[in-house]
Design a protein around this motif. Structure first.
Motif, PDB file in Angstrom:
ATOM      1  N   PHE A 161      -1.697   3.658  -4.620  1.00 26.89           N
ATOM      2  CA  PHE A 161      -1.946   2.182  -5.057  1.00 26.89           C
ATOM      3  C   PHE A 161      -2.424   1.461  -3.792  1.00 26.89           C
ATOM      4  CE2 PHE A 161       2.517   3.333  -5.376  1.00 26.89           C
ATOM      5  CZ  PHE A 161       3.179   2.337  -4.476  1.00 26.89           C
ATOM      6  N   ASP A 162      -3.051   0.302  -3.761  1.00 25.92           N
ATOM      7  CA  ASP A 162      -3.241  -0.462  -2.694  1.00 25.92           C
ATOM      8  C   ASP A 162      -3.558  -1.716  -2.950  1.00 25.92           C
ATOM      9  OD1 ASP A 162      -3.829  -1.873  -0.084  1.00 25.92           O
ATOM     10  OD2 ASP A 162      -5.551  -0.375   0.514  1.00 25.92           O
ATOM     11  N   THR A 163      -2.768  -2.986  -2.868  1.00 29.82           N
ATOM     12  CA  THR A 163      -3.535  -4.071  -3.137  1.00 29.82           C
ATOM     13  C   THR A 163      -4.547  -4.645  -2.697  1.00 29.82           C
ATOM     14  OG1 THR A 163      -2.025  -5.318  -1.570  1.00 29.82           O
ATOM     15  CG2 THR A 163      -1.294  -4.719  -3.878  1.00 29.82           C
ATOM     16  N   PRO A 210       1.253   4.666 -10.509  1.00 28.64           N
ATOM     17  CA  PRO A 210       0.789   5.953 -10.918  1.00 28.64           C
ATOM     18  C   PRO A 210       1.505   6.469 -12.197  1.00 28.64           C
ATOM     19  CG  PRO A 210       1.793   5.771  -8.586  1.00 28.64           C
ATOM     20  CD  PRO A 210       2.031   4.552  -9.367  1.00 28.64           C
ATOM     21  N   SER A 211       0.509   7.312 -12.975  1.00 28.54           N
ATOM     22  CA  SER A 211       0.936   8.024 -14.297  1.00 28.54           C
ATOM     23  C   SER A 211       2.070   9.024 -14.196  1.00 28.54           C
ATOM     24  CB  SER A 211      -0.017   8.503 -15.072  1.00 28.54           C
ATOM     25  OG  SER A 211      -0.868   9.383 -14.248  1.00 28.54           O
ATOM     26  N   LYS A 212       2.309   9.484 -12.821  1.00 30.22           N
ATOM     27  CA  LYS A 212       3.113  10.752 -12.568  1.00 30.22           C
ATOM     28  C   LYS A 212       4.455  10.114 -12.088  1.00 30.22           C
ATOM     29  CE  LYS A 212       3.626  14.658  -9.509  1.00 30.22           C
ATOM     30  NZ  LYS A 212       2.869  15.205  -8.445  1.00 30.22           N
ATOM     31  N   PRO A 213       5.547  10.503 -12.742  1.00 24.56           N
ATOM     32  CA  PRO A 213       6.875  10.096 -12.156  1.00 24.56           C
ATOM     33  C   PRO A 213       7.160  10.583 -10.685  1.00 24.56           C
ATOM     34  CG  PRO A 213       6.974  11.021 -14.420  1.00 24.56           C
ATOM     35  CD  PRO A 213       5.614  11.332 -13.796  1.00 24.56           C
ATOM     36  N   THR A 216       0.758  -1.138   0.057  1.00 26.65           N
ATOM     37  CA  THR A 216       0.126   0.037  -0.052  1.00 26.65           C
ATOM     38  C   THR A 216       0.883   1.057   0.043  1.00 26.65           C
ATOM     39  OG1 THR A 216      -1.596  -1.325   1.259  1.00 26.65           O
ATOM     40  CG2 THR A 216      -2.016   1.166   1.192  1.00 26.65           C
ATOM     41  N   ALA A 217       0.588   2.153  -0.789  1.00 28.80           N
ATOM     42  CA  ALA A 217       1.196   3.373  -0.814  1.00 28.80           C
ATOM     43  C   ALA A 217       1.241   4.010   0.297  1.00 28.80           C
ATOM     44  CB  ALA A 217       0.845   4.250  -1.923  1.00 28.80           C
TER      45      ALA A 217
END
Length: 133
Positions: free
Chosen positions: A94-96, A110-113, A87-88
């Motif tokens: 994000f989190d599984t 994430p789409s952001k670097p 989990t972030a």
């Protein structure tokens, strides 16, 4: 009356109970011991499906640091004896959710670097970092 050691199924049950008790005593550890220098494994680990994979084993994320492309699929495989999450740590990127022993879960990076620290919400001493670049 002398003590007699169990046999057959009773011996199996006793051995299993002892193993579970020892696993509980080991506790939640990322193996770093809380002090001194530590090294962190860093890798991009392709899975069989062409994505990226993190494996949980012995209360550790392997690799602990992972570099992926934005939006990459990351599969988390729990090869441990207890339920875990990946989990972030901040922002809920994000989190599984709970991953039972022997099971896996997939999330999208994430789409952001950037660097995204993560933990197991059940065992907070388990830590890692997802780098998106």
């Amino acid at each position: 009356m002398p003590f007699s050691f169990p046999t057959g199924a009773a011996r199996f049950v006793a051995a299993t109970a002892c193993a579970l008790a020892l696993t509980s005593l080991v506790g939640c550890s990322n193996g770093e011991g809380g002090g001194g220098d530590s090294t962190t494994e860093s890798a991009t680990s392709p899975s069989k499906s062409g994505g990226t994979q993190v494996t949980i084993n012995d209360f550790k994320f392997q690799p602990a640091s992972l570099t992926v492309s934005p939006g990459a699929k990351v599969t988390v495989v729990n090869n441990d004896t207890t339920t875990h999450t990946l989990t972030a740590s901040k922002g809920g990127s994000f989190d599984t959710g709970d991953i039972d022993p022997g099971k896996s879960a997939t999330f999208t990076a994430p789409s952001k670097p950037g660097d995204f620290p993560y933990t197991c919400t059940i065992h907070p001493l388990m830590k890692g970092t997802l780098t998106v670049e």
